[in-house]
Design a protein around this motif. Sequence first.
Motif, PDB file in Angstrom:
ATOM      1  N   PRO A 104     101.167  67.800 -24.622  1.00 51.49           N
ATOM      2  CA  PRO A 104     101.594  68.042 -26.618  1.00 51.49           C
ATOM      3  C   PRO A 104      99.210  68.105 -26.526  1.00 51.49           C
ATOM      4  CG  PRO A 104     101.703  66.393 -25.418  1.00 51.49           C
ATOM      5  CD  PRO A 104     101.289  66.980 -24.170  1.00 51.49           C
ATOM      6  N   ASP A 108      97.584  66.747 -31.921  1.00 50.79           N
ATOM      7  CA  ASP A 108      98.981  65.938 -32.290  1.00 50.79           C
ATOM      8  C   ASP A 108      99.865  64.693 -32.430  1.00 50.79           C
ATOM      9  OD1 ASP A 108      99.673  68.616 -33.054  1.00 50.79           O
ATOM     10  OD2 ASP A 108     100.677  69.411 -31.757  1.00 50.79           O
ATOM     11  N   SER A 111      97.939  62.822 -34.360  1.00 47.69           N
ATOM     12  CA  SER A 111      98.703  62.899 -35.705  1.00 47.69           C
ATOM     13  C   SER A 111      99.835  61.818 -35.674  1.00 47.69           C
ATOM     14  CB  SER A 111      99.112  64.269 -36.098  1.00 47.69           C
ATOM     15  OG  SER A 111      99.522  64.189 -37.000  1.00 47.69           O
TER      16      SER A 111
END
Length: 174
Positions: A104, A108, A111
């Motif tokens: 990932p 991301d 977050s």
Amino acid sequence: MLWVSHMIRIRDEKDRAAFAELFDHFAPRVKGFLMKSGADATLAEECTQDVMAALWQKSHQFDPTRASVATWIFTIARNRKIDLLRRQRRPEPEDLPWGPEAEPDQADIVSLQQETEILGTALKSLPSAQRELIDKAYFGDLTHSEIAAQTGLPLGTIKSRIRLALERLRHTMK
């Protein structure tokens, strides 16, 4: 009322003639209904066969005080279509990707960590009764009925507390 007597004969006597008449009348209508609601001809035909088989097998479940024969049949049709569409959307094992998943993106990950912290804080701010029910429903994967059986609370209370908790969480996380 004609169709109710057919259903009663199917239910009580397994009357094949009554079933044949119901089939002749409703099968084309069910297929048309399914095609008008977006099913292709093959799916509509398969679904219609399932509906008519269910009519025969589940005739004991028909209650003329709750619905007309047509309503009962078309409800079965709608539910069968949904079931078949869900089955079609599931990937077959050979269609699933194999091998390592892509890493990932770092943004991301950050977050997601931030959202997780905010959610944790929001959950802690809930009254304990609501927090407990949210925990059971979403983290314990229990249905509302299972929670009611487990806690002894009325089902309506369970639903109300979960709804209120979700509203608080939405408000807190904005």
